[in-house]
Design a protein around this motif. Structure first.
Motif, PDB file in Angstrom:
ATOM      1  N   ALA A 151     -13.680  30.026  30.645  1.00  0.00           N
ATOM      2  CA  ALA A 151     -14.615  30.475  29.620  1.00  0.00           C
ATOM      3  C   ALA A 151     -13.912  30.347  28.271  1.00  0.00           C
ATOM      4  O   ALA A 151     -12.812  30.871  28.101  1.00  0.00           O
ATOM      5  N   VAL A 152     -14.548  29.650  27.327  1.00  0.00           N
ATOM      6  CA  VAL A 152     -13.895  29.332  26.056  1.00  0.00           C
ATOM      7  C   VAL A 152     -14.843  29.583  24.887  1.00  0.00           C
ATOM      8  O   VAL A 152     -15.976  29.076  24.877  1.00  0.00           O
ATOM      9  N   MET A 153     -14.384  30.362  23.909  1.00  0.00           N
ATOM     10  CA  MET A 153     -15.115  30.595  22.673  1.00  0.00           C
ATOM     11  C   MET A 153     -14.150  30.408  21.505  1.00  0.00           C
ATOM     12  O   MET A 153     -13.187  31.159  21.373  1.00  0.00           O
ATOM     13  N   VAL A 154     -14.375  29.400  20.699  1.00  0.00           N
ATOM     14  CA  VAL A 154     -13.504  29.111  19.565  1.00  0.00           C
ATOM     15  C   VAL A 154     -14.350  28.920  18.310  1.00  0.00           C
ATOM     16  O   VAL A 154     -15.259  28.069  18.288  1.00  0.00           O
ATOM     17  N   THR A 155     -14.085  29.696  17.271  1.00  0.00           N
ATOM     18  CA  THR A 155     -14.723  29.525  15.970  1.00  0.00           C
ATOM     19  C   THR A 155     -13.675  29.774  14.882  1.00  0.00           C
ATOM     20  O   THR A 155     -12.637  30.389  15.142  1.00  0.00           O
ATOM     21  N   ALA A 254     -16.427  23.187  27.619  1.00  0.00           N
ATOM     22  CA  ALA A 254     -17.689  23.843  27.964  1.00  0.00           C
ATOM     23  C   ALA A 254     -17.526  25.338  27.779  1.00  0.00           C
ATOM     24  O   ALA A 254     -16.456  25.893  28.044  1.00  0.00           O
ATOM     25  N   PRO A 255     -18.571  26.041  27.311  1.00  0.00           N
ATOM     26  CA  PRO A 255     -18.465  27.498  27.165  1.00  0.00           C
ATOM     27  C   PRO A 255     -17.999  28.176  28.452  1.00  0.00           C
ATOM     28  O   PRO A 255     -17.113  29.030  28.427  1.00  0.00           O
ATOM     29  N   ILE A 256     -18.590  27.775  29.573  1.00  0.00           N
ATOM     30  CA  ILE A 256     -18.182  28.285  30.884  1.00  0.00           C
ATOM     31  C   ILE A 256     -18.279  27.141  31.895  1.00  0.00           C
ATOM     32  O   ILE A 256     -19.266  26.398  31.900  1.00  0.00           O
ATOM     33  N   GLU A 257     -17.271  26.989  32.717  1.00  0.00           N
ATOM     34  CA  GLU A 257     -17.333  26.089  33.860  1.00  0.00           C
ATOM     35  C   GLU A 257     -16.953  26.870  35.105  1.00  0.00           C
ATOM     36  O   GLU A 257     -15.989  27.640  35.088  1.00  0.00           O
ATOM     37  N   VAL A 258     -17.709  26.651  36.172  1.00  0.00           N
ATOM     38  CA  VAL A 258     -17.405  27.281  37.453  1.00  0.00           C
ATOM     39  C   VAL A 258     -17.118  26.169  38.451  1.00  0.00           C
ATOM     40  O   VAL A 258     -17.949  25.280  38.659  1.00  0.00           O
ATOM     41  N   LEU A 265     -19.943  23.401  38.011  1.00  0.00           N
ATOM     42  CA  LEU A 265     -21.128  23.760  37.239  1.00  0.00           C
ATOM     43  C   LEU A 265     -20.723  23.983  35.788  1.00  0.00           C
ATOM     44  O   LEU A 265     -19.806  24.768  35.508  1.00  0.00           O
ATOM     45  N   ALA A 266     -21.358  23.269  34.865  1.00  0.00           N
ATOM     46  CA  ALA A 266     -21.162  23.476  33.432  1.00  0.00           C
ATOM     47  C   ALA A 266     -22.265  24.389  32.929  1.00  0.00           C
ATOM     48  O   ALA A 266     -23.456  24.062  33.043  1.00  0.00           O
ATOM     49  N   VAL A 267     -21.872  25.524  32.400  1.00  0.00           N
ATOM     50  CA  VAL A 267     -22.808  26.587  32.015  1.00  0.00           C
ATOM     51  C   VAL A 267     -22.942  26.599  30.498  1.00  0.00           C
ATOM     52  O   VAL A 267     -21.942  26.495  29.785  1.00  0.00           O
ATOM     53  N   PRO A 268     -24.157  26.745  29.969  1.00  0.00           N
ATOM     54  CA  PRO A 268     -24.341  26.690  28.519  1.00  0.00           C
ATOM     55  C   PRO A 268     -23.821  27.930  27.798  1.00  0.00           C
ATOM     56  O   PRO A 268     -23.419  28.914  28.424  1.00  0.00           O
ATOM     57  N   ASP A 269     -23.841  27.875  26.484  1.00  0.00           N
ATOM     58  CA  ASP A 269     -23.368  28.941  25.611  1.00  0.00           C
ATOM     59  C   ASP A 269     -24.045  30.272  25.966  1.00  0.00           C
ATOM     60  O   ASP A 269     -25.264  30.401  25.860  1.00  0.00           O
TER      61      ASP A 269
END
Length: 370
Positions: A151-155, A254-258, A265-269
């Protein structure tokens, strides 16, 4: 409208407009009062909304014309307002996080249980088609057994666009407490609760410069870590690597990958209600996009409050206080782990809420969330 659930809104900052757009005119609820520390702001909002009164905060908390207090104050005030609502026998639904620290969050839930009132908490983006479709795919076995996730959030920081960003850099703020609830609530929906964490963090700058509004150019102090990373051990054994940062410019992650033994699975924001869910199955040649199969279609801020009201007496609300407490403890444990340099085991847990069936926009907007 006589049977509509009555809502009083405390805190009329930037996010309040999105909530009001969803709630005003909805047949299941009626906004009856608004309050803000800036009385002129509450007066201006009330003037736009027929039948809505501008009150002081204390008047709203004690008003007999309010069933649930929608708490949109800054994080440092979340617990104070929530406890005030509970003290007057009212339900409370708040913006995330549940409170600025874990002790305050426990106090809110304990007081609510004693008073027999409900506590709900954002984020409700996780109830949209993005996260719910991804959850349905995981539960259907599309990736096999989940092995690990990222899970990645970068701003570069919210001070670039927010005219009053101070609270993002004081107690209760920072990238983890600000954006982490979206990612962690999603991860609980997807992979279940967290049992332990290992964290690391830091801050590279002691101040930030406001980039917009009347205070543009003003420097504000940074009192919290602006980059936090960690590993989450889920109860089921899955490991998630988490990164939240106000120190980067952009990312291609990707915001989240499982990742499972049969697919990824690539999961959206998770800060959005919708988005593309993509699946790459073992042995396939390319990614394929999954059609929306669950969640509130065209979800918007406030759908969690509608769900909270509709769930009363029928099922547990999906955006509930117990989940918010577990998310807050997970974040607090990551920060504590970073400070102490050790693995932290959690004391709370949370059952993933009941999945949201695919619900057309006209259904949840017209007759309340079901």
């Amino acid at each position: 409208m006589g049977d509509a659930h009555r809502i009083g809104v405390v805190g009329l900052g930037v996010i309040s407009r999105a909530y009001l757009d969803t709630l005003v005119g909805h047949p299941a609820v009626r906004v009856t009062a608004v309050a803000d520390l800036d009385a002129s702001r509450s007066a201006a909002v009330a003037a736009e909304l027929p039948g809505v009164r501008a009150l002081t905060v204390e008047e709203l908390l004690s008003s007999p014309d309010v069933d649930t207090v929608l708490n949109l104050t800054v994080p440092a005030a979340h617990a104070e307002i929530a406890l005030g609502a509970v003290r007057h026998g009212k339900n409370v639904y708040g913006e995330k996080p549940l409170a600025a620290d874990l002790a305050e969050a426990h106090a809110v839930l304990e007081a609510a249980a004693k008073a027999g009132v409900g506590v709900g908490c954002a984020p409700d983006t996780v109830l949209g088609t993005g996260i719910q479709t991804a959850r349905a795919a995981v539960e259907a076995g599309s990736i096999g057994r989940p092995q690990f996730a990222s899970a990645v959030m970068v701003t570069p920081g919210h001070e670039r666009w927010h005219p009053h960003p101070d609270f993002y850099y004081t107690a209760g703020g920072g990238p983890l407490l600000d954006m982490g609830p979206y990612y962690l609530a999603s991860l609980v929906h997807l992979l279940g609760p967290v049992r332990a964490v290992i964290g690391a963090g830091g801050r590279l700058r002691g101040e930030r410069v406001i980039g917009s509004g009347a205070r543009a150019g003003e420097r504000i102090p940074v009192e919290v870590d602006t980059h936090v990373s960690g590993v989450l051990e889920h109860v089921g054994g899955t490991l998630t690597t988490l990164t939240t940062s106000f120190d980067g410019v952009a990312t291609t992650a990707a915001p989240i990958e499982v990742h499972g033994d049969a697919g990824t699975l690539a999961v959206p924001d998770p800060n959005r209600f919708d988005g593309e869910v993509r699946l790459f199955e073992l042995g396939a040649a390319r990614w394929r996009t999954l059609p929306p199969s669950a969640g509130y279609v065209d979800g918007a801020r406030g759908v969690g409050l509608l769900d909270f009201v509709a769930g009363d007496g029928q099922r547990a609300p999906r955006a509930n206080g117990g989940l918010a407490l577990h998310v807050l403890e997970t974040m607090s444990a990551l920060l504590r782990s970073s400070a102490e340099g050790r693995r932290i085991e959690l004391t709370t847990s949370a059952r993933p809420p009941v999945p949201v069936p695919l619900t057309a926009a006209q259904d949840w907007r017209g007759s309340g969330a079901g």
